[in-house]
Write an enzyme that holds these catalytic residues in place. Structure first.
Site, PDB file in Angstrom:
ATOM      1  N   ARG A  27       6.564 -11.972   2.851  1.00 12.88           N
ATOM      2  CA  ARG A  27       5.177 -11.777   3.255  1.00 12.88           C
ATOM      3  C   ARG A  27       4.964 -12.103   4.727  1.00 12.88           C
ATOM      4  O   ARG A  27       3.916 -11.803   5.277  1.00 12.88           O
ATOM      5  CB  ARG A  27       4.259 -12.658   2.388  1.00 12.88           C
ATOM      6  CG  ARG A  27       4.318 -12.298   0.918  1.00 12.88           C
ATOM      7  CD  ARG A  27       3.565 -13.270   0.046  1.00 12.88           C
ATOM      8  NE  ARG A  27       2.138 -13.223   0.306  1.00 12.88           N
ATOM      9  CZ  ARG A  27       1.250 -13.918  -0.401  1.00 12.88           C
ATOM     10  NH1 ARG A  27       1.657 -14.689  -1.382  1.00 12.88           N
ATOM     11  NH2 ARG A  27      -0.020 -13.845  -0.119  1.00 12.88           N
ATOM     12  N   ASN A 101      -5.236 -20.101   1.976  1.00 17.24           N
ATOM     13  CA  ASN A 101      -5.176 -18.716   2.430  1.00 17.24           C
ATOM     14  C   ASN A 101      -6.597 -18.226   2.636  1.00 17.24           C
ATOM     15  O   ASN A 101      -7.446 -18.420   1.765  1.00 17.24           O
ATOM     16  CB  ASN A 101      -4.513 -17.812   1.385  1.00 17.24           C
ATOM     17  CG  ASN A 101      -3.022 -18.003   1.324  1.00 17.24           C
ATOM     18  OD1 ASN A 101      -2.441 -18.663   2.171  1.00 17.24           O
ATOM     19  ND2 ASN A 101      -2.398 -17.434   0.303  1.00 17.24           N
ATOM     20  N   GLU A 487      -9.713  11.552   3.809  1.00 17.95           N
ATOM     21  CA  GLU A 487      -8.774  10.673   3.103  1.00 17.95           C
ATOM     22  C   GLU A 487      -9.096  10.610   1.614  1.00 17.95           C
ATOM     23  O   GLU A 487      -8.201  10.603   0.770  1.00 17.95           O
ATOM     24  CB  GLU A 487      -8.788   9.283   3.735  1.00 17.95           C
ATOM     25  CG  GLU A 487      -8.010   8.220   2.976  1.00 17.95           C
ATOM     26  CD  GLU A 487      -6.528   8.488   2.860  1.00 17.95           C
ATOM     27  OE1 GLU A 487      -5.854   7.758   2.103  1.00 17.95           O
ATOM     28  OE2 GLU A 487      -6.009   9.431   3.514  1.00 17.95           O
ATOM     29  N   LYS A 491      -6.510  11.661  -1.374  1.00 18.67           N
ATOM     30  CA  LYS A 491      -6.093  10.775  -2.468  1.00 18.67           C
ATOM     31  C   LYS A 491      -6.239  11.473  -3.817  1.00 18.67           C
ATOM     32  O   LYS A 491      -5.375  11.367  -4.685  1.00 18.67           O
ATOM     33  CB  LYS A 491      -6.927   9.484  -2.455  1.00 18.67           C
ATOM     34  CG  LYS A 491      -6.481   8.480  -1.426  1.00 18.67           C
ATOM     35  CD  LYS A 491      -5.097   7.935  -1.747  1.00 18.67           C
ATOM     36  CE  LYS A 491      -4.391   7.446  -0.496  1.00 18.67           C
ATOM     37  NZ  LYS A 491      -3.875   8.503   0.375  1.00 18.67           N
ATOM     38  N   HIS A 510     -22.212  26.052   7.414  1.00 14.55           N
ATOM     39  CA  HIS A 510     -21.397  27.076   8.054  1.00 14.55           C
ATOM     40  C   HIS A 510     -20.336  27.647   7.114  1.00 14.55           C
ATOM     41  O   HIS A 510     -19.314  28.162   7.580  1.00 14.55           O
ATOM     42  CB  HIS A 510     -20.749  26.515   9.318  1.00 14.55           C
ATOM     43  CG  HIS A 510     -21.726  26.105  10.363  1.00 14.55           C
ATOM     44  ND1 HIS A 510     -22.492  27.008  11.064  1.00 14.55           N
ATOM     45  CD2 HIS A 510     -22.105  24.879  10.805  1.00 14.55           C
ATOM     46  CE1 HIS A 510     -23.276  26.377  11.908  1.00 14.55           C
ATOM     47  NE2 HIS A 510     -23.057  25.071  11.768  1.00 14.55           N
ATOM     48  N   LYS A 609       7.602   8.798  -0.529  1.00 14.67           N
ATOM     49  CA  LYS A 609       6.920   7.741   0.216  1.00 14.67           C
ATOM     50  C   LYS A 609       7.122   7.901   1.709  1.00 14.67           C
ATOM     51  O   LYS A 609       6.203   7.712   2.501  1.00 14.67           O
ATOM     52  CB  LYS A 609       7.432   6.360  -0.239  1.00 14.67           C
ATOM     53  CG  LYS A 609       6.687   5.194   0.412  1.00 14.67           C
ATOM     54  CD  LYS A 609       5.216   5.189   0.042  1.00 14.67           C
ATOM     55  CE  LYS A 609       4.480   4.011   0.644  1.00 14.67           C
ATOM     56  NZ  LYS A 609       3.015   4.138   0.472  1.00 14.67           N
TER      57      LYS A 609
END
Length: 614
Positions: A27, A101, A487, A491, A510, A609
């Site tokens: 991480r 965190n 986007e 998806k 249009h 990927k």
């Protein structure tokens, strides 16, 4: 991408904790530390900047021994990477210690309040205020649990927190607020574990409990007791995690894509970490080598990317032109090198690529290099080709993204563009300190706002049940949220195989308006911004032609409910950061529709990927 590990039992707490931190090294971090209650009932703390190897060396020279302890790997937010800013942090007395965190949004106000009461701070971090707050509330109670509860209720933002005290050396207090920091409790035989992520403790136990937002737990060696932050008791389900590494990595999620969507509060936090000094109102990008003179010399910027990253680049155009006042062009990597682009040594070329190995983006970078342009990359995968060939580099810090359809890497790249835009605007002399303060304050609120968006899963399941049989969708947006519409449509196409188109809402008249009928769901991004009235007008035009409208709208907007058929609410957010919040409902809608259609969400047909061939 901070890591947390805690242990109580008969083993050496230090060994268990450090090994757990080692399992979270993927991480990323810039410092590490442990705290252990020793046999004499005192807390020993060891902290070191750099990799875990340096902490191990310190522990060999100055060992700690005990059966209860906590540890942490830190990406800096408040305060530079250093041993004194590393976690764990203690109170004035050294009897209370905290790992954390998240970002304490109101830490300056809390710190000033505590300083007036005589508290002396030893670090630059926001985390230290938590230890001092617990100490302050311990003055009015003999209960660490109650003092921690009162302290946590003062915090703004999203957090994962573990508290330990030599005053009550038989317990750990773990808590989660919002969705930026996960908290997992592992159940053993005469021993218990706490971690920010499953891999840290999977070697020791498969029985795990996951805290949700505003939940805390008192953990002893024989078990745990969970409550809300208001003190109401909770019954928590115990999950059995398979040993299979893939299944274990998914945890309780059905798919990696689902997990990665719900990780975005954390990944947004992680991509901010170490890059903002909220006290000096500065962005710190160590991988960007240019001084003010260099930044002022750039006369144009070109963003090259493919797929989802290209839409991130289109949003970046708004950010860089607004904040850095530099003209921006966005081009597909696959087209850039075939048209003899007009760039030179005064051009800055930004490449955005999750994998860092996308062949078209790499080819575009090579073309830019050959023409003398300066290169900067926003990349997720450490050591990838795009990270090696660029002059400047920003890592997304989103963590591994396994699902083919990108989600958390998209929002992380938006945050990175925002940071770079503020940084360049500062270097170019077009952003005052007051404006930077405003921009960075909005950024500090973002992880918590993202967490709030992720709390509505039932709504998306209902929408999926209503719309999964449709064959076509239309997505509309204006301004900075037009690329979000693109986007969202991508998806849906990628993972559910439904045809979808994204359009700038003003272009409806249009041509695309001819598509509208009672079988056409239209997703309209209609946040309460300066183009809100224009978006409402588009919604009305769709409705007048029999279309079905699903509106993504600002929380509390009752007016849009009189116009749209369905409304997905998102919290109010600064305009330039709004795509980070508005895209998440579109990710979730696509995900739940794909699941309802029985599609292979993580590995959609015909897609890879990383596209490493032309």
């Amino acid at each position: 991408m901070c890591g947390i590990v805690g242990y109580i039992g008969d083993k050496s707490a230090c060994e268990v904790v450090v090994e757990g931190l080692h399992r979270l090294e993927y991480r990323g971090y810039d410092s590490a530390g442990v705290a252990v209650i020793n046999g004499g009932g005192r807390i020993d703390v060891r902290r070191e900047v750099g990799k875990l190897a340096r902490l191990r060396e310190l522990l060999e020279k100055s060992p700690v021994d005990g059966h209860i302890g906590i540890g942490h790997t830190r990406w800096a937010t408040h305060g530079r990477p250093s041993a004194y800013n590393a976690h764990p942090h203690t109170d004035c007395s050294g009897e209370i210690v905290v790992v954390h965190n998240g970002i304490v949004e109101n830490f300056l106000d809390l710190r000033r309040e505590l300083e007036t009461k005589g508290h002396v701070f030893r670090s630059e971090t926001d985390t230290e205020v938590i230890a001092h707050l617990v100490e302050e509330y311990m003055k009015g109670t003999d209960s660490l649990e109650e003092a921690t509860r009162q302290a946590l209720n003062r915090l703004q933002g999203a957090h994962g927190i573990v508290v330990m005290s030599s005053r009550e050396p038989d317990r750990l207090i773990a808590a989660r607020i919002g969705n930026a920091g996960g908290v997992t409790i592992g159940l053993g035989d005469g021993e218990m574990f706490v971690a920010s992520d499953i891999p840290a403790i999977l070697e020791h136990t498969r029985q795990m409990v996951f805290l949700e937002s505003r939940e805390m737990a008192v953990v002893t060696r024989n078990g745990f007791r969970a409550t809300t932050l208001d003190g109401d008791p909770l019954e928590k389900e115990v999950h059995t995690i398979p040993w299979d590494p893939v299944s274990a990595a998914k945890g309780t999620y059905r798919h990696f894509m689902e997990k990665e969507i719900y990780e975005q509060a954390r990944s947004v936090t992680d991509t901010i970490r170490g890059r903002v000094d909220f006290q000096k109102d500065e962005v710190i990008l160590d991988g960007i080598p240019w001084a003010a003179e260099d930044a002022r010399a750039f006369n144009r910027m070109v963003i090259v990317a493919c797929g989802t990253s290209a839409y991130a680049g289109q949003i970046g155009k708004f950010l860089f032109e607004n904040l850095a006042r530099i003209p921006v062009e966005v081009d597909y990597g696959s087209e850039f090198r075939y048209r003899d682009p007009l760039i030179d040594k005064r051009s800055l070329v930004l490449a955005i690529t999750q994998s860092g190995e996308t062949v078209d983006t790499l080819a575009a970078m090579e073309e830019a290099r050959n023409k003398g342009a300066r290169l900067v990359s926003i990349v997720n995968v450490v050591g990838s080709q795009a990270s090696r060939v660029a002059d400047g580099l920003i890592y997304m810090q989103a963590g591994p993204e396994i699902g083919v359809a990108s989600t958390k890497a998209f929002t992380a790249s938006l945050v990175d563009e925002y940071l770079l835009a503020v940084h360049l605007g500062t270097l170019r002399g077009v952003l005052s300190r007051g404006r930077r303060r405003e921009l960075l304050h909005g950024l500090s609120l973002l992880p918590n706002l993202v967490g709030k968006v992720l709390e509505q899963s039932a709504l998306y399941e209902d929408l999926a049940a209503r719309f999964y049989r449709h064959s076509n969708f239309l997505y509309l947006g204006r301004g900075i949220n037009y690329p979000v519409a693109l986007e969202g449509a991508l998806k849906l196409k990628e993972i559910s195989y439904i045809h979808a188109e994204g359009y700038p809402a003003g272009e409806m008249k249009h041509g695309p308006i001819a598509l509208i009928d009672e079988n056409m769901p239209v997703v309209a991004i209609a946040l309460h911004d300066h183009v809100y009235e224009k978006m409402v007008s588009q919604v009305e035009q769709v409705k007048s032609r029999g279309g079905i409208v699903i509106a993504v709208a600002t929380e509390g907007d009752d007016f849009i409910r009189t116009k749209a058929d369905y409304v997905i609410e998102v919290p109010e957010v600064p305009y330039l950061l709004s795509p980070v919040v508005s895209v998440i409902p579109l990710q979730l809608l696509a995900y739940y529709i794909a699941v309802r259609r029985g599609a292979d969400v993580d590995q959609p047909r015909n897609l890879a990927k990383s596209v490493t061939v032309e």
